[in-house]
Design a protein around this motif. Structure first.
Motif, PDB file in Angstrom:
ATOM      1  N   HIS A 286      16.864  -6.142  -6.451  1.00 14.33           N
ATOM      2  CA  HIS A 286      16.139  -7.279  -5.883  1.00 14.33           C
ATOM      3  C   HIS A 286      14.986  -6.819  -4.984  1.00 14.33           C
ATOM      4  N   TYR A 287      14.494  -5.621  -5.248  1.00 21.80           N
ATOM      5  CA  TYR A 287      13.408  -5.058  -4.455  1.00 21.80           C
ATOM      6  C   TYR A 287      12.158  -5.926  -4.537  1.00 21.80           C
ATOM      7  N   ALA A 288      11.864  -6.440  -5.718  1.00 21.96           N
ATOM      8  CA  ALA A 288      10.675  -7.292  -5.887  1.00 21.96           C
ATOM      9  C   ALA A 288      10.746  -8.508  -4.966  1.00 21.96           C
ATOM     10  N   GLU A 289      11.908  -9.106  -4.867  1.00 23.20           N
ATOM     11  CA  GLU A 289      12.068 -10.256  -3.975  1.00 23.20           C
ATOM     12  C   GLU A 289      11.934  -9.830  -2.515  1.00 23.20           C
TER      13      GLU A 289
ATOM     14  N   GLN B 268       6.657   0.579  -2.192  1.00 25.01           N
ATOM     15  CA  GLN B 268       5.642  -0.474  -2.041  1.00 25.01           C
ATOM     16  C   GLN B 268       5.764  -1.210  -0.714  1.00 25.01           C
ATOM     17  N   HIS B 269       6.944  -1.265  -0.129  1.00 23.09           N
ATOM     18  CA  HIS B 269       7.103  -1.909   1.174  1.00 23.09           C
ATOM     19  C   HIS B 269       6.276  -1.179   2.236  1.00 23.09           C
TER      20      HIS B 269
ATOM     21  N   GLY C  58       3.773  -4.312 -11.904  1.00 28.99           N
ATOM     22  CA  GLY C  58       4.978  -3.745 -12.495  1.00 28.99           C
ATOM     23  C   GLY C  58       6.191  -4.605 -12.239  1.00 28.99           C
ATOM     24  N   GLU C  59       7.302  -4.126 -12.737  1.00 30.85           N
ATOM     25  CA  GLU C  59       8.567  -4.833 -12.614  1.00 30.85           C
ATOM     26  C   GLU C  59       9.634  -3.860 -12.154  1.00 30.85           C
ATOM     27  N   GLU C  60      10.752  -4.400 -11.741  1.00 34.57           N
ATOM     28  CA  GLU C  60      11.856  -3.529 -11.337  1.00 34.57           C
ATOM     29  C   GLU C  60      12.326  -2.725 -12.540  1.00 34.57           C
TER      30      GLU C  60
ATOM     31  N   PHE D  86       0.986 -10.038  -6.816  1.00 36.51           N
ATOM     32  CA  PHE D  86       1.960  -9.399  -7.692  1.00 36.51           C
ATOM     33  C   PHE D  86       1.645  -9.731  -9.144  1.00 36.51           C
ATOM     34  N   LEU D  87       1.619  -8.713  -9.978  1.00 35.59           N
ATOM     35  CA  LEU D  87       1.442  -8.883 -11.423  1.00 35.59           C
ATOM     36  C   LEU D  87       2.614  -8.206 -12.133  1.00 35.59           C
TER      37      LEU D  87
END
Length: 171
Positions: A36-39, A4-5, A27-29, A56-57
């Motif tokens: 900590h990819y989402a962060e 996603q990055h 989505g979620e990790e 982000f959802l």
């Protein structure tokens, strides 16, 4: 692995080209993957001044509602084994851009029912997004063929029939 990055970086390039593209990441990790990819994605969004364009959802039970809100589906995984989300997006009638890797190569036929890009190719991905955004005819053609292919090749009726054929051969 989901990349996603790369999509966020491509989004910045699309913006620089003059297209106010909004991005929705759902989505979620993965469970037990405390990377900590989402962060990191949120920080990258801020660094690239895209906070008002990247949304982000968390995981959604009714993902079909999310598909209805989209104009385009992008899969940036470096390797997707089967690609259920790709098939769901296709069945929803969305034009698809996906990486030319893993099982996705067997689902998307480049420039027929979607566009394939090189994994981690930010410029190539941005170009594909711009191509679909700016070409209504291409967008319609890809989305129409994607839906047709998803319903013909991957419907539950088709899958049940193929399983019955396999079981008959095994008897």
């Amino acid at each position: 692995k989901k990349g996603q990055h790369i999509l966020i970086e491509a989004c910045a390039m699309v913006h620089k080209a003059g297209y106010p593209f909004h991005l929705l990441i759902v989505g979620e990790e993965s469970l037990n993957e405390q990377t900590h990819y989402a962060e990191d994605l949120r920080q990258l969004t801020e660094q690239l001044n895209l906070k008002e364009f990247v949304h982000f959802l968390p995981y959604q039970k009714k993902i079909e509602m999310v598909y209805k809100a989209l104009d385009l589906f992008v899969l940036t995984s470096q390797s997707e084994t089967y690609g259920m989300v790709t098939i769901e997006a296709m069945a929803s009638g969305l034009p698809v851009i996906a990486t030319n890797a893993g099982g996705t190569k067997g689902i998307i036929e480049d420039n027929v029912n979607g566009l394939l890009v090189t994994p981690f190719g930010v410029s190539e991905l941005a170009g594909a997004v711009i191509r679909i955004i700016s070409d209504r005819e291409l967008r319609y053609r890809l989305a129409t063929q994607a839906r047709k292919d998803a319903l013909e090749k991957y419907s539950h009726l088709r899958q049940c029939k193929r399983l019955e054929e396999l079981f008959a051969r095994l008897e």
